[in-house]
Write an enzyme that holds these catalytic residues in place. Sequence first.
Site, PDB file in Angstrom:
ATOM      1  N   SER A 107       0.599  -1.405  -0.214  1.00  0.00           N
ATOM      2  CA  SER A 107       0.073   0.011   0.176  1.00  0.00           C
ATOM      3  C   SER A 107       1.039   0.956   0.059  1.00  0.00           C
ATOM      4  CB  SER A 107      -1.045   0.119   1.283  1.00  0.00           C
ATOM      5  OG  SER A 107      -1.529   1.029   1.520  1.00  0.00           O
ATOM      6  N   TYR A 128      -2.158   0.070   9.988  1.00  0.00           N
ATOM      7  CA  TYR A 128      -2.481  -0.599   8.969  1.00  0.00           C
ATOM      8  C   TYR A 128      -1.128  -0.590   7.602  1.00  0.00           C
ATOM      9  CZ  TYR A 128      -3.759  -0.560   3.401  1.00  0.00           C
ATOM     10  OH  TYR A 128      -3.856  -1.136   2.487  1.00  0.00           O
ATOM     11  N   LYS A 182       1.554  -3.152   6.747  1.00  0.00           N
ATOM     12  CA  LYS A 182       1.646  -3.478   5.266  1.00  0.00           C
ATOM     13  C   LYS A 182       3.707  -2.921   4.901  1.00  0.00           C
ATOM     14  CE  LYS A 182      -2.155  -4.780   3.054  1.00  0.00           C
ATOM     15  NZ  LYS A 182      -2.392  -5.512   2.683  1.00  0.00           N
TER      16      LYS A 182
END
Length: 320
Positions: free
Chosen positions: A117, A141, A145
Site C-alpha cells: 500500500s 495499517y 503493510k
Amino acid sequence: MAWLVTGGAGYIGSHVVRAFLADNIDVVIVDDLSSGHAEFVPAEVPFYRGSILDAELLGRLFAENPIDGVVHVAGFKYAGVSVQRPLHTYEQNVTATAVLLQAMQDAGVNRIVFSSSAAVYGTPNTDLVTEDTPKAPESPYGESKLIGEWLLRDEGVATGLAHTSLRYFNVVGSGHDGLYDTSPHNLFPLVFEALLDGRTPRINGNDYATADGTCVRDYIHVADLAISHVAAAERLQAGREIEPVYNLGSGDGVSVGEIMSAMAEVTGIPFAPEIAPRRAGDPDRIVASGERARRDLDWQMRHTLDDMVRSAWEARRAAA
C-alpha cells in the site's frame, strides 16, 4: 498448476482472479468473506471459505491443489479504523501473513506477489513518490503493510522465497459488471451511495495548495492493477529478475473536485458538493511514479478518469 489468490472474493482480489483466468492461468481462492462476496467468485474456481490465520485450512488447500505461487491480497485495509483497532489490524495483516508464509514453506511453494500500500509512505514530502521515497507510515495499517514487505524480504534471505510487493494508491473503477467497491470508507462508493440515497456528496476541505483547492491523489483503474499482478506472477514463475517493490501509480494526479465533476457528468445527476472541514493529516498532493512497474510489469494507465467513473457507476448500478 494454479496460483492461489488470498482475498480473491474481494473487490481487488476478484479482478485479479479474472485477470489470471483471462490469461488462461488456473486460480484457487481463499477468503473468509469478512469484506469479500461469494457472488464475486467465478463458479469454475475452487473456493475455500476461511481465514488465512487457519493453518490447518491452508495446509489442506495446498495439499489438495498444485499451487505454483500466491497472490496475497487478503487483509484488513481500513487505515482510519486501524488506529482504533491496532491489535486486530496486526493480527489480520502481520500474523496472518506469517501463517501463510509458513504454510507455503511447508508445501514447497516459493513465489508470492504481495498486496502492499501507499500507506507505507505516510505523508511524503515530495511531489512525486518513488519506491525510494522514505517510508513513514502513520497508521497501524500502513505499518502492517511495511512489516509484510519485511517478512517477504526476510523469507527471501532465509529460504530463497521469490517475491515482490505492489504498492497501491487509490484503486477505483470496475472491469466486470457486478464487481464493485463495497468499502464504506473509499471515495467512489461514498459518492455513489450518497447519490443513490438522494444525499449531497461532500468534499473535505477546498483550501489546499492545488489548482482547485481540493486534494490531489493518484487514482488507478482496478483492471489495470490486476493485469500487473499477473505480469508479476509470470515474471516470478519464469525466474526473471524482479524488484522487491513496485509503485502502481499514474505519475499524474486528479483532484477530488475533478472527480466530483466527472461523477456529476457520468451519472447524469447534477450536484454541487458540500464543503466540509479538512480532515487532519490530509496532504495537498500524493502522486506516484509508475516507471519501474511500466518497465517490468506491463503497467500502464489504460483508462481515463471518465472511464474509471463510468465503469464503477455501471458496476454499482448493475448490482443494485
